[in-house]
Design a protein around this motif. Structure first.
Motif, mmCIF file in Angstrom:
data_model
loop_
_atom_site.group_PDB
_atom_site.id
_atom_site.type_symbol
_atom_site.label_atom_id
_atom_site.label_comp_id
_atom_site.label_asym_id
_atom_site.label_seq_id
_atom_site.Cartn_x
_atom_site.Cartn_y
_atom_site.Cartn_z
ATOM 1 N N MET A 21 -0.206 1.476 -12.303
ATOM 2 C CA MET A 21 0.931 0.985 -11.535
ATOM 3 C C MET A 21 0.732 1.365 -10.077
ATOM 4 N N GLY A 22 1.236 0.527 -9.214
ATOM 5 C CA GLY A 22 1.031 0.786 -7.797
ATOM 6 C C GLY A 22 2.256 0.486 -6.978
ATOM 7 N N TRP A 23 2.366 1.165 -5.856
ATOM 8 C CA TRP A 23 3.385 0.896 -4.853
ATOM 9 C C TRP A 23 2.719 0.261 -3.641
ATOM 10 N N TYR A 24 3.362 -0.776 -3.129
ATOM 11 C CA TYR A 24 2.872 -1.491 -1.973
ATOM 12 C C TYR A 24 3.997 -1.555 -0.943
ATOM 13 N N ARG A 25 3.641 -1.889 0.280
ATOM 14 C CA ARG A 25 4.674 -2.104 1.276
ATOM 15 C C ARG A 25 4.248 -3.219 2.230
ATOM 16 N N GLN A 26 5.266 -3.864 2.776
ATOM 17 C CA GLN A 26 5.023 -4.904 3.762
ATOM 18 C C GLN A 26 5.992 -4.722 4.914
ATOM 19 N N ALA A 27 5.444 -4.429 6.055
ATOM 20 C CA ALA A 27 6.244 -4.292 7.267
ATOM 21 C C ALA A 27 6.332 -5.650 7.952
ATOM 22 N N PRO A 28 7.332 -5.866 8.763
ATOM 23 C CA PRO A 28 7.483 -7.150 9.459
ATOM 24 C C PRO A 28 6.230 -7.511 10.243
ATOM 25 N N GLY A 29 5.750 -8.720 10.006
ATOM 26 C CA GLY A 29 4.580 -9.202 10.725
ATOM 27 C C GLY A 29 3.260 -8.655 10.243
ATOM 28 N N LYS A 30 3.268 -7.903 9.148
ATOM 29 C CA LYS A 30 2.030 -7.311 8.648
ATOM 30 C C LYS A 30 1.760 -7.751 7.222
ATOM 31 N N GLU A 31 0.502 -7.585 6.808
ATOM 32 C CA GLU A 31 0.129 -7.890 5.441
ATOM 33 C C GLU A 31 0.665 -6.810 4.505
ATOM 34 N N ARG A 32 0.873 -7.215 3.267
ATOM 35 C CA ARG A 32 1.251 -6.228 2.249
ATOM 36 C C ARG A 32 0.060 -5.306 2.009
ATOM 37 N N GLU A 33 0.322 -4.027 1.875
ATOM 38 C CA GLU A 33 -0.757 -3.057 1.675
ATOM 39 C C GLU A 33 -0.425 -2.125 0.520
ATOM 40 N N LEU A 34 -1.465 -1.652 -0.124
ATOM 41 C CA LEU A 34 -1.307 -0.671 -1.191
ATOM 42 C C LEU A 34 -1.022 0.686 -0.565
ATOM 43 N N VAL A 35 0.030 1.328 -1.051
ATOM 44 C CA VAL A 35 0.420 2.642 -0.551
ATOM 45 C C VAL A 35 -0.079 3.740 -1.479
ATOM 46 N N ALA A 36 0.139 3.545 -2.776
ATOM 47 C CA ALA A 36 -0.242 4.562 -3.756
ATOM 48 C C ALA A 36 -0.394 3.901 -5.105
ATOM 49 N N ALA A 37 -1.245 4.468 -5.938
ATOM 50 C CA ALA A 37 -1.447 3.923 -7.279
ATOM 51 C C ALA A 37 -1.671 5.061 -8.254
ATOM 52 N N ILE A 38 -1.302 4.801 -9.503
ATOM 53 C CA ILE A 38 -1.500 5.785 -10.558
ATOM 54 C C ILE A 38 -2.094 5.070 -11.759
ATOM 55 N N SER A 39 -3.148 5.646 -12.306
ATOM 56 C CA SER A 39 -3.819 5.015 -13.439
ATOM 57 C C SER A 39 -3.150 5.418 -14.746
ATOM 58 N N SER A 40 -3.600 4.810 -15.835
ATOM 59 C CA SER A 40 -3.065 5.148 -17.154
ATOM 60 C C SER A 40 -3.379 6.590 -17.516
ATOM 61 N N ALA A 41 -4.420 7.153 -16.908
ATOM 62 C CA ALA A 41 -4.786 8.556 -17.145
ATOM 63 C C ALA A 41 -4.190 9.472 -16.074
ATOM 64 N N TYR A 42 -3.280 8.918 -15.270
ATOM 65 C CA TYR A 42 -2.544 9.666 -14.244
ATOM 66 C C TYR A 42 -3.415 10.068 -13.058
ATOM 67 N N TYR A 43 -4.549 9.397 -12.899
ATOM 68 C CA TYR A 43 -5.307 9.544 -11.662
ATOM 69 C C TYR A 43 -4.538 8.832 -10.554
#
Length: 121
Positions: free
Chosen positions: A34-56
């Motif tokens: 699962m991952g968290w992303y963000r999109q600021a005004p005028g910018k592309e969506r970017e990956l902020v943080a992710a966690i794997s099934s093994a909690y990496y």
């Protein structure tokens, strides 16, 4: 594709903290990342943080040491604890679910409504 539900955003002062939540309605995805992303005004969506099934976990350089991603054991919820917020963190935050490679690419057709985080004094 599963649509997730984000919540927890709002207006926060610089230096403050907020905790975002992402709920997977009705289904447990214990083998998915699962991952968290963000999109600021005028910018592309970017990956902020992710966690794997093994909690990496992995983080964007801009949030390392300030943000923490976590998930409950049945993988129904994923959280993003955001500390030491700056105005640069102002964005709509989204979560998504998938295989690790999918999460890193973030190339999804379906996104939730997101939750707005505004950092301002």
């Amino acid at each position: 594709q599963v649509q997730l539900v984000e919540s927890g955003g709002g207006l926060v002062q610089p230096g403050g903290s907020v905790r975002l939540s992402c709920r997977s309605p009705g289904t447990i995805f214990s083998t998915k990342a699962m991952g968290w992303y963000r999109q600021a005004p005028g910018k592309e969506r970017e990956l902020v943080a992710a966690i794997s099934s093994a909690y990496y976990t992995t983080y964007a350089d801009s949030v390392k040491g300030r943000f923490t991603i976590s998930s409950d054991d049945p993988r129904k919820m994923v959280y993003l604890q955001m500390n030491s917020l700056t105005t640069e963190d102002t964005a709509v935050y989204y979560c998504n679910i998938g295989d690790w490679s999918e999460i890193l690419k973030g190339e999804y057709d379906t996104w939730g409504q997101g939750t707005q985080v505004t950092v301002s004094s």
